[in-house]
Design an enzyme around this catalytic site. Structure first.
Site, PDB file in Angstrom:
ATOM      1  N   GLU A  14       4.719  -2.626   0.515  1.00  0.00           N
ATOM      2  CA  GLU A  14       5.062  -1.238   0.843  1.00  0.00           C
ATOM      3  C   GLU A  14       3.781  -0.578   1.330  1.00  0.00           C
ATOM      4  O   GLU A  14       2.919  -0.213   0.526  1.00  0.00           O
ATOM      5  CB  GLU A  14       5.638  -0.521  -0.386  1.00  0.00           C
ATOM      6  CG  GLU A  14       6.938  -1.117  -0.899  1.00  0.00           C
ATOM      7  CD  GLU A  14       8.079  -1.005   0.091  1.00  0.00           C
ATOM      8  OE1 GLU A  14       7.965  -0.191   1.033  1.00  0.00           O
ATOM      9  OE2 GLU A  14       9.076  -1.714  -0.070  1.00  0.00           O
ATOM     10  N   VAL A  44      -5.465  -3.768   2.498  1.00  0.00           N
ATOM     11  CA  VAL A  44      -5.355  -4.492   1.229  1.00  0.00           C
ATOM     12  C   VAL A  44      -4.089  -5.346   1.231  1.00  0.00           C
ATOM     13  O   VAL A  44      -4.068  -6.447   0.677  1.00  0.00           O
ATOM     14  CB  VAL A  44      -5.368  -3.513   0.033  1.00  0.00           C
ATOM     15  CG1 VAL A  44      -5.219  -4.269  -1.281  1.00  0.00           C
ATOM     16  CG2 VAL A  44      -6.655  -2.698   0.031  1.00  0.00           C
ATOM     17  N   GLY A  45      -3.025  -4.850   1.880  1.00  0.00           N
ATOM     18  CA  GLY A  45      -1.797  -5.626   1.976  1.00  0.00           C
ATOM     19  C   GLY A  45      -2.029  -6.980   2.630  1.00  0.00           C
ATOM     20  O   GLY A  45      -1.454  -7.993   2.218  1.00  0.00           O
ATOM     21  N   CYS A  80       2.736   8.374   1.546  1.00  0.00           N
ATOM     22  CA  CYS A  80       2.883   7.320   2.559  1.00  0.00           C
ATOM     23  C   CYS A  80       3.900   7.674   3.635  1.00  0.00           C
ATOM     24  O   CYS A  80       3.804   7.183   4.763  1.00  0.00           O
ATOM     25  CB  CYS A  80       3.248   5.998   1.905  1.00  0.00           C
ATOM     26  SG  CYS A  80       4.779   6.042   0.940  1.00  0.00           S
TER      27      CYS A  80
END
Length: 458
Positions: free
Chosen positions: A212, A194-195, A246
């Site tokens: 991030e 998605v980043g 994460c």
């Protein structure tokens, strides 16, 4: 009013108010205090939402969600006046008589897209930095953590300046429409896939982006370490939030001489933390949805089960699980993001470093050893968003350290002054006197002027 109209109205309102709201020190301080009050006064409702979304205990919520944001707010309140002051800079000889400084000015209207795994922390900690920087912001909570998203959407308008902050709910389609708007900064927390989309959608507007992301954060266990404490800390970091973190240790590279002892200690500590039946533990989370549950179940293929391995789809429960894996195992091909810990033997520190360097740069790297030379080698010879020695995860909320990724694990960072700088533009200012007005800069040029110029610029 449909979503498109709502979005346009909200965006236009916040954009129009940018030049009309005085976001001075008092405004920023008051908004930070309001955000703090929002968390403290609605603590029970927030904890309830986190329980419904992830079966997250009150202690874990306070420690890893609200507590992190409150720490960020308190640190900003303590230091904001100093951060906002112009920072003096050296002025070279060729710009005398003059004075130089750097002023950190607000970026403008920002978009903060949060993640579902820490739906309070990863949305509101960046917001604290945005407020400290004097910005307006549209918040996009993750629709996957639906209960928390609803609470945020309800509370933010009650506490924060409605001319500067808004919450937009929705899924992928709504997020896509948001990304079409020309923001001054986009701050995204989530997956690498998605980043990439966020980065591509920001490009036409030349919008700067902070990403991030995540990745496979390795933990190297040296033969010269405290195995009991190493096992306790890895188990805590890995199974916190059921592994949906994460910076959780994604896999362990371990010296063969201590592997058996490490696995034995891991089994003991899992039982100590969560009991013989982790499903009954009030301190153990659940997987966020069926999609992620099925993905995690598929990662068990080609591994040797050492502990756990209980999967119950009806309540999205996966027990704390340890497996032995090889470099070719499916579980080693993607970020796990769940409570499964693969352990791989590695013959030496040098081979561990080579193994890590052959793969995308991780968000975090963990080294467990008494040997300072091992620590130094990992610090100098590997690249990661952050590195933690003899612990894991616990470095993430520190306001004194930058938090962010590198390479495939992200770009940009925040927390403390690093967050303030991310959400501001560092404007260099030279304030120069009319005298002296040295003629060497002006045509016609000559050998003499060239020599003088060289001297001035030494």
């Amino acid at each position: 009013m449909d979503f498109s109209q709502t979005l346009n109205t909200t965006y236009t309102k916040l954009r129009d108010q940018l030049g009309k709201t005085n976001r001075d020190y008092i405004w920023r301080k008051n908004q930070l205090l309001a955000l703090k009050a929002m968390l403290e006064e609605n603590d029970h409702e927030i904890n309830e939402a986190l329980w419904l979304d992830l079966h997250k205990s009150r202690f874990e919520s306070e420690a890893s969600e609200q507590g992190v944001v409150l720490s960020e707010i308190n640190f900003a309140l303590e230091n904001l006046a100093d951060w906002m002051n112009p920072q003096s800079a050296a002025t070279p000889l060729y710009n005398q008589m003059g004075k130089s400084h750097v002023r950190y000015e607000p970026i403008g209207l920002t978009l903060i897209i949060g993640a579902w795994n820490y739906s309070i922390n990863l949305l509101l900690a960046p917001l604290a930095s945005a407020i400290a920087g004097g910005n307006a912001a549209i918040l996009k909570p993750s629709e996957i953590s639906a209960h928390t998203a609803k609470v945020i959407a309800k509370l933010v308008p009650k506490y924060l300046d409605p001319n500067s902050f808004a919450v937009i709910e929705g899924g992928a389609e709504e997020t896509g429409m948001l990304l079409e708007k020309p923001f001054d900064l986009i701050f995204f927390t989530g997956s690498s896939n998605v980043g990439k989309i966020v980065l591509a959608r920001a490009a036409p507007n030349l919008t700067p982006v902070v990403l991030e992301l995540g990745g496979k954060s390795p933990a190297y266990v040296d033969k010269n370490t405290n195995i009991k404490i190493t096992a306790r800390r890895i188990a805590w970091g890995k199974f916190l939030n059921a592994g949906q973190t994460c910076v959780a240790p994604d896999y362990v590279l371990i010296d063969p001489t201590v592997k058996t002892e490490f696995l034995s200690e891991m089994k003991k500590v899992i039982i100590e933390f969560y009991g013989e039946n982790p499903e009954a533990s009030a301190d153990y989370c659940r997987i966020i949805n069926e999609k992620n549950f099925s993905r995690l179940q598929g990662l068990m293929e080609g591994t040797e089960l050492i502990h756990g391995g209980i999967f119950k789809k009806e309540n999205l429960f996966i027990s704390p699980t340890i497996v032995l894996a090889s470099t070719d195992s499916k579980i080693m091909q993607e970020e796990i993001f769940g409570p499964i810990l693969p352990v791989l033997e590695i013959e030496s520190m040098e081979k561990a470093i080579a193994f890590i360097n052959q793969r995308p740069k991780p968000l975090a790297l963990y080294v467990y050893t008494h040997d300072e030379k091992v620590v130094e080698s990992f610090e100098k010879e590997t690249s990661s968003g952050s590195m933690c020695v003899n612990d894991n995860v616990i470095h993430m909320p520190m306001t004194s350290l930058p938090f962010g990724g590198v390479g495939a694990s992200g770009m940009g960072n925040y927390h403390g002054i690093y967050g303030f700088k991310t959400f501001t533009h560092a404007k260099g200012v030279l304030d120069k006197s009319f005298q002296p007005d040295i003629s060497v800069r002006y045509p016609p040029y000559s050998n003499r002027k060239e020599k003088v110029l060289g001297w001035l610029m030494e």
